[in-house]
Each structure stands twice: as structure tokens, then as C-alpha cells.
Design an enzyme around this catalytic site. Structure first.
Site, PDB file in Angstrom:
ATOM      1  N   GLU A 148      -1.918  16.502  79.711  1.00 28.69           N
ATOM      2  CA  GLU A 148      -1.662  15.064  79.125  1.00 28.69           C
ATOM      3  C   GLU A 148      -0.601  15.438  77.662  1.00 28.69           C
ATOM      4  OE1 GLU A 148      -2.534  12.309  80.201  1.00 28.69           O
ATOM      5  OE2 GLU A 148      -4.189  12.677  81.511  1.00 28.69           O
ATOM      6  N   CYS A 190       0.628   9.087  71.664  1.00 26.59           N
ATOM      7  CA  CYS A 190       1.509   9.607  72.705  1.00 26.59           C
ATOM      8  C   CYS A 190       2.216   8.604  73.499  1.00 26.59           C
ATOM      9  CB  CYS A 190       0.734  10.443  73.465  1.00 26.59           C
ATOM     10  SG  CYS A 190      -0.619   9.784  74.266  1.00 26.59           S
TER      11      CYS A 190
HETATM   12  P1  NAD Z   1       0.602  20.512  69.383  1.00 17.72           P
HETATM   13  O1  NAD Z   1       0.917  20.617  71.194  1.00 17.72           O
HETATM   14  O2  NAD Z   1       1.360  21.546  68.631  1.00 17.72           O
HETATM   15  O3  NAD Z   1      -0.862  20.632  69.188  1.00 17.72           O
HETATM   16  C1  NAD Z   1      -1.838  19.658  70.060  1.00 17.72           C
HETATM   17  C2  NAD Z   1      -3.029  20.565  69.885  1.00 17.72           C
HETATM   18  O4  NAD Z   1      -3.114  21.610  70.585  1.00 17.72           O
HETATM   19  C3  NAD Z   1      -3.713  20.892  68.530  1.00 17.72           C
HETATM   20  O5  NAD Z   1      -5.061  20.697  68.462  1.00 17.72           O
HETATM   21  C4  NAD Z   1      -3.072  22.386  68.137  1.00 17.72           C
HETATM   22  O6  NAD Z   1      -4.035  22.833  67.428  1.00 17.72           O
HETATM   23  C5  NAD Z   1      -3.355  22.652  69.788  1.00 17.72           C
HETATM   24  N1  NAD Z   1      -2.650  23.950  69.809  1.00 17.72           N
HETATM   25  C6  NAD Z   1      -1.219  23.887  69.566  1.00 17.72           C
HETATM   26  N2  NAD Z   1      -0.923  25.269  70.019  1.00 17.72           N
HETATM   27  C7  NAD Z   1      -1.829  25.758  70.736  1.00 17.72           C
HETATM   28  C8  NAD Z   1      -1.973  26.925  71.712  1.00 17.72           C
HETATM   29  N3  NAD Z   1      -0.951  27.643  71.786  1.00 17.72           N
HETATM   30  N4  NAD Z   1      -2.950  27.165  72.297  1.00 17.72           N
HETATM   31  C9  NAD Z   1      -3.855  26.101  72.300  1.00 17.72           C
HETATM   32  N5  NAD Z   1      -4.043  25.221  71.610  1.00 17.72           N
HETATM   33  C10 NAD Z   1      -3.052  24.869  70.830  1.00 17.72           C
HETATM   34  O7  NAD Z   1       0.956  18.899  69.358  1.00 17.72           O
HETATM   35  P2  NAD Z   1       0.917  18.161  67.983  1.00 17.72           P
HETATM   36  O8  NAD Z   1       2.202  17.902  67.569  1.00 17.72           O
HETATM   37  O9  NAD Z   1      -0.063  18.678  67.041  1.00 17.72           O
HETATM   38  O10 NAD Z   1       0.227  16.612  68.636  1.00 17.72           O
HETATM   39  C11 NAD Z   1       0.985  15.844  68.931  1.00 17.72           C
HETATM   40  C12 NAD Z   1       1.537  15.676  70.434  1.00 17.72           C
HETATM   41  O11 NAD Z   1       0.419  15.399  71.429  1.00 17.72           O
HETATM   42  C13 NAD Z   1       2.372  14.857  70.889  1.00 17.72           C
HETATM   43  O12 NAD Z   1       3.552  15.367  71.805  1.00 17.72           O
HETATM   44  C14 NAD Z   1       1.753  13.704  71.824  1.00 17.72           C
HETATM   45  O13 NAD Z   1       2.446  13.047  72.531  1.00 17.72           O
HETATM   46  C15 NAD Z   1       0.838  14.415  72.490  1.00 17.72           C
HETATM   47  N6  NAD Z   1      -0.236  13.813  72.826  1.00 17.72           N
HETATM   48  C16 NAD Z   1      -0.257  13.359  74.173  1.00 17.72           C
HETATM   49  C17 NAD Z   1      -1.623  12.612  74.532  1.00 17.72           C
HETATM   50  C18 NAD Z   1      -1.550  12.389  76.107  1.00 17.72           C
HETATM   51  O14 NAD Z   1      -2.637  11.881  76.608  1.00 17.72           O
HETATM   52  N7  NAD Z   1      -0.465  12.437  76.855  1.00 17.72           N
HETATM   53  C19 NAD Z   1      -2.562  12.290  73.578  1.00 17.72           C
HETATM   54  C20 NAD Z   1      -2.320  12.656  72.407  1.00 17.72           C
HETATM   55  C21 NAD Z   1      -1.356  13.249  72.074  1.00 17.72           C
END
Ligand code: NAD
Length: 478
Positions: free
Chosen positions: A250, A284
């Protein structure tokens, strides 16, 4: 009520783990430290993995009715603790407490819906081409699940995965966001207090890449579910590939909103502002590229500006606030960069455009006009309270421009023309589309993207299927 003590759940025990490491949790509304979050050691992660395998072998053998009884009791406990959990969600994440309550209500609905739907996991009998033979297909839980989720919906991001996995009969080890841990812990406490067996749910925290590399290098997980950005999703999918772990992704979006000349403009302006500034745009599926038809462009912009300027920004715990701070200080610089880049390329700053000078990470609701397609904000996911607008003239043109990015999560259109709506349903390349509203999710409908926005679903029967494997057997019965 105080912000709770932060602990991990490993092998059925609430614990600080053995790493001796921790990090502060910061309230984005005032920058104060509100909690200290322990990190897992590799030994803690190994214990979580082993217990998730042991827990799986207990939980998968329960009947769906037994599982539903535990999940329903957890839903009741979340209701009993509703006000405390939602206030702490606001403290750690920033969104107005009214939004936090709606989110928690949805999370509880998800738990109940999945728990009930788990009773309806049917197989099928397929007629055989051979005499006296029967083909049988049964759906069984896929195995121990590993999940990582973003901070923007501290309750529903966690619950979509936990409820789906548990209702299907899987165990799950989740690393929620380190920025919003209390809500995930509250969900975990409700489940353990409701009698969830040890190991069926593990909650761990740490340095995200270290945790994911360790968990996904193990042969124990059979499923990865991730909610977050596209680059991290691609990285995790590569890690999962080494052990042939199936994935649900997602990921981010960049949702077009197409405002056609035949729509109800006032309604569209109102809905666009409500959708854009919900959770300060950190959603998102947030509307992020506003395409407005030439003939109504100026009229719509005036109405939209009035709505944007009416947004009340402040500490989410205060009354009458409808937009809180950004989740952390780091997001302010990103918003500044988007605005200055767009303006330097010829966009007009209609309102907002800068941080608000109180303590905390507040950024003004911002409206940009005539933003060129080359501006970064038109191609990179803004994830903040900035609304870039542009003009279009024809249906074909707006479809082409809406589909031009690698993202494919959500799209929105405002039109009274059924023909236009029908063409958009066919041609827009997103997993979700709303016409005349910004509503693209309910617990019973499939939520998920296309293209770079990922694959697989949460919610709906598709969300349960994500945790099930089809197993076939044949039998000669005479
Ligand atoms: P991110 O990908 O940097 O982080 C998201 C989560 O993943 C955080 O909790 C972070 O700690 C964790 N994370 C980061 N790197 C990781 C790794 N290498 N291994 C495991 N976990 C890791 O994203 P962000 O900028 O913090 O969050 C926003 C993003 O999430 C946006 O792109 C948004 O669109 C997306 N999002 C998508 C949905 C959906 O359902 N499609 C819902 C909510 C957010």
C-alpha cells in the site's frame, strides 16, 4: 490522562526488550518529548519471530468463531478506552482529536468486520473430468505475517493489517511507526487483554531498515504487508523476494481531482478543501493535483480559496481546530521546497505558503494557481497541506494528464454528466475513483493501488484474501 508507558509486545510479554536503546517520541504541536520508546535487539526480534511461528500453530487451529470472540472482546475494550486512545493519538501524531476519534471508530469497525468475515472463508468443489473424482479447494491462513506501517493513520494503518491477519488465522509481527507508537500499543493491549494467545501478535520498534532486514531474512514469515512510500516499498519487496515472501504493498499516491464545468461548484470547493486539509494533507489518497476546467476556473478558484482560508489551524486537542501540525519538523522544509519551486516556475501563491510561527510544526493551508506541470509538486507526492491547481479544456486532455504519473492510487472527479463519469471509471488508471465526493474507502470495500502505488488490497473480502492461501486436493471416492 497521561501519555502511556511505551513497551513492545514479544512472545506474549510487554517488555522494554534487551537492546538498552530507545528514542524520544515528540508531540508535533509543541515539540515536547512525551515518551521514550524502547528498541528491539536482534535477540528480541528472533524471539518475536519464533513466537509468531508458535502462535500461528495455536491460532490457525482455533475455529473462526473462537477467533471472532477474542476480536469482538478487543473491539469492546477499545470502545471502553476510546477517549484516552484518541487523545493520545492526537498528542503523538497531531491530527485534530475529532479526526482521531473518527479514525479510531473506523479501526474498531475494521476489527469487527474482519472478525465476522473470517467466518465466511469458503472453499469450493470443482467438477472433475474424471469419474468418481473430486477436486477440492480450501482457503487456509498463509502463515506468520510481518508488517510495517506509516505514521499518518496510527490506528487504521495498524488495524487494517492486524485485523485482516488475525481474522484469517495468521499470526502477525508488526513494526508500527516509531513516531506514533502509543496507538499501536493500545490496540495490542486491547487484544492481549481480550485473551489473544501469546505470540499471535508481536509489536516491535527499532531502526526501521535494521528491523526489516532482520525479520525478512528469516524463513519464518510467509507474508509481508507494507504501508508507506514507494521507494521503501520497492526495497522491502526486494528483501522479501529472497525468501519468496508474498507481499501486499500500500504505497504512495498523487491523486488527481478533475473539476468539470457541469458540476456543483460550491459542493466541489467545499469537498476539495475538506479532503485536501484532512490530516494536514498527510494522507496517501489526499487530493493533490487539481485540474479545473477553463470555463469555470476563476469561479472555482474563488470558492476554493474561501474554503482554504476558513481552515482553523491549531493544537488538535483544542476545540474548533480542523487542521493540526505536520507530523514532524522535517516536513516543514519539504513544504517550503515545494512552494518555492512552484513559484519560481511561474505558479501564483494565492494563500498560505509558509510555516505558522507558533511552537510546533504548523504550516499554513496553501493554495497555488496555474502550477506548471514541470513543478516538483506536480510529480512528487506532496504529503502536506498544499493544493496545486491547473487548468484543462477537454475530457481527453485531462484523462491523459491525470494518468501521466507512475502513481495509481486514487482519483476524484466532480461532474453531473453520467457519460463523463462512465468514461472516467473506464479510463482513469487508479485503484480507486470517487465521482462527486472524495470518499474512496469503507471497511467493506477494497482499498489499494495500481502502478507504482502498489498492489493487493486492504478492506473488503480482498483484504482477507491477502492472508489466505488456496490449497487444492483431489480424491477418488469410489
Ligand atoms: P516511509 O516509507 O518512509 O515510512 C513508512 C513507514 O515505514 C514508517 O513507519 C517507517 O518507519 C517505516 N520504514 C521506513 N523505512 C523502512 C524500512 N527500510 N524497513 C521497514 N520499515 C521502514 O514513508 P513516510 O514518508 O514516512 O510515510 C508516508 C508515505 O506512506 C507516503 O508515500 C504515503 O502515501 C504512504 N502511505 C500509503 C498508504 C496506502 O494505503 N497506500 C497509506 C498511508 C501512507
Amino acid at each position: 490522562m497521561p501519555y502511556p508507558k511505551l513497551e513492545m509486545l514479544i512472545a506474549g510479554e510487554w517488555t522494554n526488550g534487551s537492546s538498552g536503546k530507545s528514542e524520544p517520541v515528540i508531540c508535533p504541536a509543541d515539540g515536547t518529548t512525551i515518551g521514550t520508546l524502547p528498541h528491539a535487539s536482534t535477540a528480541d526480534l528472533d524471539a518475536a519471530l519464533q513466537s509468531s511461528l508458535d502462535g500461528f500453530n495455536v491460532w490457525r487451529k482455533k475455529t473462526p468463531h473462537e477467533r471472532q470472540t477474542v476480536l469482538e472482546q478487543a473491539a469492546r475494550l477499545l470502545e471502553d478506552r476510546f477517549d484516552d486512545i484518541s487523545a493520545n493519538l492526537t498528542r503523538e501524531m497531531g491530527k485534530p482529536v475529532g479526526e482521531a476519534k473518527i479514525e479510531l471508530r473506523v479501526a474498531i469497525d475494521l476489527l469487527r468486520w474482519y472478525a465476522e468475515e473470517g467466518k465466511r472463508v469458503y472453499g469450493r468443489i470443482i467438477p472433475s473430468r474424471f469419474p468418481n473424482m473430486q477436486h477440492e479447494v480450501r482457503k487456509q491462513p498463509v502463515g506468520p505475517v510481518v508488517a510495517f506501517v506509516a505514521w499518518n493513520f496510527p490506528a487504521t494503518n495498524v488495524m487494517r493489517k492486524v485485523a485482516g491477519a488475525l481474522a484469517a488465522g495468521c499470526s502477525i509481527t508488526i513494526k508500527p511507526s516509531e513516531e506514533t507508537p502509543a496507538t499501536a500499543i493500545a490496540i495490542g493491549k486491547a487484544l492481549t487483554d481480550a485473551g489473544l494467545p501469546a505470540g499471535v501478535l508481536n509489536i516491535v520498534f527499532g531502526v526501521p531498515p535494521e528491523v526489516s532486514e532482520h525479520l525478512l531474512a528469516s524463513p519464518i514469515p510467509r507474508k509481508l504487508s507494507f504501508t508507506g512510500s514507494v521507494p521503501v516499498g520497492i526495497h522491502l519487496q526486494q528483501l522479501a523476494a529472497k525468501n519468496m515472501i508474498r507481499c501486499t504493498m500500500e504505497l504512495g499516491g498523487h491523486s488527481p481531482v478533475m473539476v468539470f464545468e457541469d458540476c456543483d461548484l460550491e459542493l466541489a470547493a467545499k469537498m476539495c478543501a475538506a479532503g485536501k486539509f484532512r490530516n494536514a494533507g498527510q494522507v496517501c489518497i489526499s487530493p493533490t493535483r487539481f485540474f479545473v476546467q477553463d470555463s469555470i476556473h476563476d469561479k472555482f478558484l474563488t470558492l476554493f480559496q474561501q474554503q482554504v482560508e476558513a481552515v482553523q489551524v491549531g493544537n488538535g486537542l483544542e476545540e474548533n481546530v480542523n487542521m493540526g501540525p505536520l507530523v514532524a519538523e522535517r516536513r516543514i522544509e519539504i513544504m517550503d521546497g515545494f512552494v518555492s519551486d512552484a513559484v519560481s516556475q511561474g505558479a501564483e501563491l494565492v494563500t498560505g505558503g509558509a510555516r505558522l510561527q507558533n511552537a510546533g510544526s504548523f504550516f499554513a493551508p496553501t493554495l497555488l494557481k496555474d502550477v506548471p506541470e514541470t513543478a516538483r509538486i506536480m510529480t512528487e507526492e506532496p504529503f502536506g497541506p498544499v493544493a496545486p491547481t491547473t487548468r484543462f479544456s477537454s475530457l481527453d486532455e485531462v484523462i491523459e494528464r491525470a494518468n501521466s504519473l507512475p502513481f495509481g492510487l486514487a482519483a476524484y472527479a466532480f461532474t453531473s454528466n453520467a457519460g463523463t463519469a462512465g468514461i472516467l471509471k473506464q479510463e482513469i488508471e487508479t485503484g480507486m475513483l470517487a465521482v462527486n465526493s472524495l470518499h474512496v474507502h469503507s471497511v467493506e470495500t477494497p482499498f489499494g493501488g495500481l502502478k507504482a502505488s502498489g498492489y493487493g488490497h486492504e478492506g473488503g473480502i480482498e483484504g482477507l484474501e491477502a492472508y489466505l492461501a488456496a490449497r487444492y486436493s483431489s480424491e477418488i471416492y469410489a
